[in-house]
Design a protein around this motif. Structure first.
Motif, mmCIF file in Angstrom:
data_model
loop_
_atom_site.group_PDB
_atom_site.id
_atom_site.type_symbol
_atom_site.label_atom_id
_atom_site.label_comp_id
_atom_site.label_asym_id
_atom_site.label_seq_id
_atom_site.Cartn_x
_atom_site.Cartn_y
_atom_site.Cartn_z
ATOM 1 N N GLU A 10 -8.097 -5.491 -5.877
ATOM 2 C CA GLU A 10 -6.736 -5.857 -6.269
ATOM 3 C C GLU A 10 -6.231 -5.072 -7.488
ATOM 4 O O GLU A 10 -5.123 -4.525 -7.450
ATOM 5 C CB GLU A 10 -6.658 -7.360 -6.541
ATOM 6 C CG GLU A 10 -5.300 -7.818 -7.003
ATOM 7 C CD GLU A 10 -5.275 -9.291 -7.358
ATOM 8 O OE1 GLU A 10 -4.275 -9.689 -7.955
ATOM 9 O OE2 GLU A 10 -6.237 -10.022 -7.059
ATOM 10 N N PRO A 11 -7.007 -4.944 -8.579
ATOM 11 C CA PRO A 11 -6.501 -4.184 -9.733
ATOM 12 C C PRO A 11 -6.225 -2.714 -9.412
ATOM 13 O O PRO A 11 -5.223 -2.152 -9.869
ATOM 14 C CB PRO A 11 -7.614 -4.314 -10.775
ATOM 15 C CG PRO A 11 -8.375 -5.527 -10.376
ATOM 16 C CD PRO A 11 -8.288 -5.587 -8.883
ATOM 17 N N LEU A 12 -7.063 -2.107 -8.618
ATOM 18 C CA LEU A 12 -6.871 -0.703 -8.251
ATOM 19 C C LEU A 12 -5.585 -0.515 -7.454
ATOM 20 O O LEU A 12 -4.779 0.379 -7.743
ATOM 21 C CB LEU A 12 -8.064 -0.199 -7.441
ATOM 22 C CG LEU A 12 -7.939 1.205 -6.868
ATOM 23 C CD1 LEU A 12 -7.928 2.231 -7.986
ATOM 24 C CD2 LEU A 12 -9.058 1.476 -5.897
ATOM 25 N N ILE A 13 -5.378 -1.363 -6.464
ATOM 26 C CA ILE A 13 -4.187 -1.257 -5.614
ATOM 27 C C ILE A 13 -2.928 -1.581 -6.428
ATOM 28 O O ILE A 13 -1.903 -0.902 -6.303
ATOM 29 C CB ILE A 13 -4.313 -2.179 -4.387
ATOM 30 C CG1 ILE A 13 -5.554 -1.816 -3.560
ATOM 31 C CG2 ILE A 13 -3.052 -2.142 -3.537
ATOM 32 C CD1 ILE A 13 -5.603 -0.382 -3.077
ATOM 33 N N VAL A 51 0.856 -1.188 0.000
ATOM 34 C CA VAL A 51 0.000 0.000 0.000
ATOM 35 C C VAL A 51 0.889 1.234 0.000
ATOM 36 O O VAL A 51 1.728 1.394 0.871
ATOM 37 C CB VAL A 51 -0.894 0.018 1.264
ATOM 38 C CG1 VAL A 51 -1.785 1.239 1.259
ATOM 39 C CG2 VAL A 51 -1.712 -1.241 1.347
ATOM 40 N N VAL A 52 0.698 2.105 -1.003
ATOM 41 C CA VAL A 52 1.493 3.333 -1.087
ATOM 42 C C VAL A 52 0.622 4.504 -1.501
ATOM 43 O O VAL A 52 -0.399 4.336 -2.144
ATOM 44 C CB VAL A 52 2.656 3.215 -2.102
ATOM 45 C CG1 VAL A 52 3.654 2.185 -1.679
ATOM 46 C CG2 VAL A 52 2.154 2.946 -3.497
ATOM 47 N N ALA A 53 1.063 5.669 -1.116
ATOM 48 C CA ALA A 53 0.470 6.913 -1.624
ATOM 49 C C ALA A 53 1.408 7.354 -2.741
ATOM 50 O O ALA A 53 2.527 7.785 -2.490
ATOM 51 C CB ALA A 53 0.406 7.958 -0.530
ATOM 52 N N TRP A 54 0.979 7.226 -3.987
ATOM 53 C CA TRP A 54 1.900 7.383 -5.110
ATOM 54 C C TRP A 54 2.505 8.768 -5.226
ATOM 55 O O TRP A 54 3.581 8.943 -5.768
ATOM 56 C CB TRP A 54 1.243 6.959 -6.410
ATOM 57 C CG TRP A 54 0.230 7.913 -6.948
ATOM 58 C CD1 TRP A 54 -1.094 7.948 -6.662
ATOM 59 C CD2 TRP A 54 0.462 8.973 -7.866
ATOM 60 N NE1 TRP A 54 -1.704 8.961 -7.339
ATOM 61 C CE2 TRP A 54 -0.770 9.610 -8.095
ATOM 62 C CE3 TRP A 54 1.591 9.458 -8.521
ATOM 63 C CZ2 TRP A 54 -0.902 10.695 -8.946
ATOM 64 C CZ3 TRP A 54 1.449 10.535 -9.367
ATOM 65 C CH2 TRP A 54 0.212 11.138 -9.578
ATOM 66 N N THR A 55 1.864 9.787 -4.700
ATOM 67 C CA THR A 55 2.392 11.138 -4.851
ATOM 68 C C THR A 55 3.536 11.444 -3.899
ATOM 69 O O THR A 55 4.265 12.403 -4.116
ATOM 70 C CB THR A 55 1.286 12.170 -4.617
ATOM 71 O OG1 THR A 55 0.715 11.957 -3.336
ATOM 72 C CG2 THR A 55 0.211 12.073 -5.674
ATOM 73 N N ARG A 105 -1.148 -8.868 -11.025
ATOM 74 C CA ARG A 105 -1.691 -9.453 -12.251
ATOM 75 C C ARG A 105 -2.197 -8.446 -13.279
ATOM 76 O O ARG A 105 -2.690 -8.841 -14.323
ATOM 77 C CB ARG A 105 -2.835 -10.387 -11.890
ATOM 78 C CG ARG A 105 -2.386 -11.535 -11.030
ATOM 79 C CD ARG A 105 -3.558 -12.358 -10.608
ATOM 80 N NE ARG A 105 -3.650 -12.301 -9.155
ATOM 81 C CZ ARG A 105 -4.421 -13.043 -8.434
ATOM 82 N NH1 ARG A 105 -5.238 -13.874 -9.004
ATOM 83 N NH2 ARG A 105 -4.419 -12.931 -7.138
ATOM 84 N N THR A 106 -2.091 -7.175 -13.006
ATOM 85 C CA THR A 106 -2.657 -6.211 -13.959
ATOM 86 C C THR A 106 -1.665 -5.932 -15.089
ATOM 87 O O THR A 106 -0.448 -6.001 -14.889
ATOM 88 C CB THR A 106 -3.015 -4.873 -13.277
ATOM 89 O OG1 THR A 106 -1.822 -4.247 -12.823
ATOM 90 C CG2 THR A 106 -3.992 -5.073 -12.130
ATOM 91 N N PRO A 107 -2.175 -5.605 -16.269
ATOM 92 C CA PRO A 107 -1.294 -5.274 -17.392
ATOM 93 C C PRO A 107 -0.357 -4.099 -17.076
ATOM 94 O O PRO A 107 0.803 -4.101 -17.482
ATOM 95 C CB PRO A 107 -2.261 -4.914 -18.522
ATOM 96 C CG PRO A 107 -3.513 -5.657 -18.202
ATOM 97 C CD PRO A 107 -3.584 -5.652 -16.700
ATOM 98 N N LYS A 108 -0.856 -3.101 -16.348
ATOM 99 C CA LYS A 108 -0.030 -1.944 -16.002
ATOM 100 C C LYS A 108 1.148 -2.363 -15.119
ATOM 101 O O LYS A 108 2.286 -1.951 -15.358
ATOM 102 C CB LYS A 108 -0.859 -0.882 -15.298
ATOM 103 C CG LYS A 108 -0.071 0.363 -14.975
ATOM 104 C CD LYS A 108 -0.959 1.452 -14.451
ATOM 105 C CE LYS A 108 -0.195 2.739 -14.435
ATOM 106 N NZ LYS A 108 -1.052 3.892 -14.569
ATOM 107 N N ASP A 159 -2.481 -1.236 -9.699
ATOM 108 C CA ASP A 159 -2.209 -0.141 -10.625
ATOM 109 C C ASP A 159 -1.701 1.106 -9.900
ATOM 110 O O ASP A 159 -0.859 1.834 -10.429
ATOM 111 C CB ASP A 159 -3.446 0.185 -11.458
ATOM 112 C CG ASP A 159 -3.696 -0.840 -12.558
ATOM 113 O OD1 ASP A 159 -2.832 -1.723 -12.770
ATOM 114 O OD2 ASP A 159 -4.757 -0.761 -13.202
ATOM 115 N N ARG A 160 -2.178 1.334 -8.691
ATOM 116 C CA ARG A 160 -1.683 2.472 -7.904
ATOM 117 C C ARG A 160 -0.200 2.280 -7.572
ATOM 118 O O ARG A 160 0.593 3.210 -7.668
ATOM 119 C CB ARG A 160 -2.498 2.621 -6.623
ATOM 120 C CG ARG A 160 -2.042 3.827 -5.797
ATOM 121 C CD ARG A 160 -2.739 3.923 -4.471
ATOM 122 N NE ARG A 160 -4.164 4.134 -4.651
ATOM 123 C CZ ARG A 160 -5.058 3.980 -3.685
ATOM 124 N NH1 ARG A 160 -4.684 3.613 -2.480
ATOM 125 N NH2 ARG A 160 -6.329 4.195 -3.911
#
Length: 89
Positions: A30-33, A6-10, A71-74, A35-36
């Protein structure tokens, strides 16, 4: 349930990305986390490279391990780009 960092990307640094706490997420989130996290890695590496900071190979290996499990493409694209950029296996 999947265990993801879990990270705050900014506000991320490479050290924060490797030390991010791991939490369990359901398939819906899962995909949201993932990709973040991938966006945070992408942004941080670009910023650090632009500022002339050296990318530590051990830190990059830890980040690659996190990305490889996602597992996300990003996340997979950022993982591949990071390997190509640094030559990290």
């Amino acid at each position: 349930m999947t265990l993801l960092p879990v990270v705050a990307w900014t506000a991320a640094t490479l050290s924060e990305l490797t030390a991010a706490p791991l939490r369990h997420y359901c398939r819906l989130h899962e995909p949201l986390i993932s990709d973040r996290y991938a966006a945070a890695v992408d942004w941080t590496v670009c910023r650090d490279s632009a500022e002339g900071h050296r990318l530590d190979s051990q830190t990059i290996q830890q980040i690659c391990a996190h990305l490889q499990a996602m597992r996300t493409p990003k996340a997979q694209a950022v993982h591949t780009a990071l390997i190509r950029l640094t030559g990290t296996p």
